[in-house]
Motif scaffolding. Structure first.
Motif, short mmCIF file in Angstrom:
data_model
loop_
_atom_site.label_atom_id
_atom_site.label_comp_id
_atom_site.label_asym_id
_atom_site.label_seq_id
_atom_site.Cartn_x
_atom_site.Cartn_y
_atom_site.Cartn_z
N ASP A 14 -1.40 -17.33 1.44
CA ASP A 14 -0.32 -16.34 1.36
C ASP A 14 1.04 -17.03 1.35
OD1 ASP A 14 -2.06 -14.23 1.28
OD2 ASP A 14 -1.85 -13.70 3.42
N GLY A 15 1.18 -18.06 2.18
CA GLY A 15 2.43 -18.82 2.21
C GLY A 15 2.71 -19.50 0.88
N LEU A 16 1.67 -20.07 0.29
CA LEU A 16 1.82 -20.72 -1.03
C LEU A 16 2.18 -19.70 -2.10
CD1 LEU A 16 -1.10 -23.32 -1.02
CD2 LEU A 16 1.34 -23.79 -0.90
N VAL A 17 1.57 -18.52 -2.03
CA VAL A 17 1.87 -17.47 -3.01
C VAL A 17 3.32 -17.04 -2.88
CG1 VAL A 17 1.39 -15.06 -3.63
CG2 VAL A 17 -0.50 -16.65 -3.29
N ARG A 18 3.80 -16.86 -1.61
CA ARG A 18 5.20 -16.48 -1.41
C ARG A 18 6.14 -17.57 -1.93
NH1 ARG A 18 3.15 -14.12 3.24
NH2 ARG A 18 3.46 -15.98 4.52
N LEU A 19 5.81 -18.83 -1.67
CA LEU A 19 6.62 -19.95 -2.14
C LEU A 19 6.67 -19.98 -3.66
CD1 LEU A 19 8.23 -22.50 -1.41
CD2 LEU A 19 6.07 -23.76 -1.44
N ARG A 20 5.52 -19.80 -4.28
CA ARG A 20 5.48 -19.79 -5.76
C ARG A 20 6.25 -18.60 -6.32
NH1 ARG A 20 4.79 -24.57 -5.51
NH2 ARG A 20 2.74 -25.51 -5.55
N ASN A 21 6.16 -17.45 -5.65
CA ASN A 21 6.92 -16.28 -6.10
C ASN A 21 8.42 -16.53 -6.01
OD1 ASN A 21 4.68 -14.79 -6.80
ND2 ASN A 21 4.57 -13.68 -4.85
N GLN A 22 8.85 -17.22 -4.94
CA GLN A 22 10.27 -17.56 -4.81
C GLN A 22 10.69 -18.52 -5.92
OE1 GLN A 22 10.46 -19.18 -0.86
NE2 GLN A 22 10.64 -17.17 0.13
#
Length: 111
Positions: A14-22
């Motif tokens: 989830d953290g990686l997905v949020r980072l990639r979304n940013q």
């Protein structure tokens, strides 16, 4: 694998997905700015092309007669225009005067 291990793995994902979304959001912003810049440059090109099309002729363009009235052409002006077009031209003022005299004679004999 235990439940806790899966939960930690999911949290990292989830953290990686949020980072990639940013990152994607930041890239979209940069792309939008570039699109605006390209649009502004296109408008500027259109304006400059319009100005160029409607500009007044330069002094050298005005001083060069059109047609066959070569007797009014100044050899020095013509030589300067030649040198502006062809930087490495070896023609000098005497050559230009001779060429103009020959052209005037040729145009007079054709009249």
């Amino acid at each position: 694998m235990g439940f806790e291990t899966l939960r930690r793995s999911l949290g990292r994902s989830d953290g990686l997905v949020r980072l990639r979304n940013q990152e994607v959001s930041a890239l979209k912003s940069r792309l939008a700015l570039r699109d605006e810049t390209i649009a502004e440059l296109g408008e500027q090109i259109d304006r400059l092309e319009s100005e160029l099309a409607s500009r007044e002729p330069t002094q050298s363009e005005k001083s060069t007669p059109t047609g066959t009235d070569l007797s009014k052409v100044e050899a020095a002006d013509l030589l300067n225009q030649l040198k502006a077009e062809r930087k490495k031209s070896r023609m000098d003022l005497g050559d230009m005067e001779t060429l103009l005299r020959l052209l005037v004679n040729a145009s007079e004999s054709n009249s």
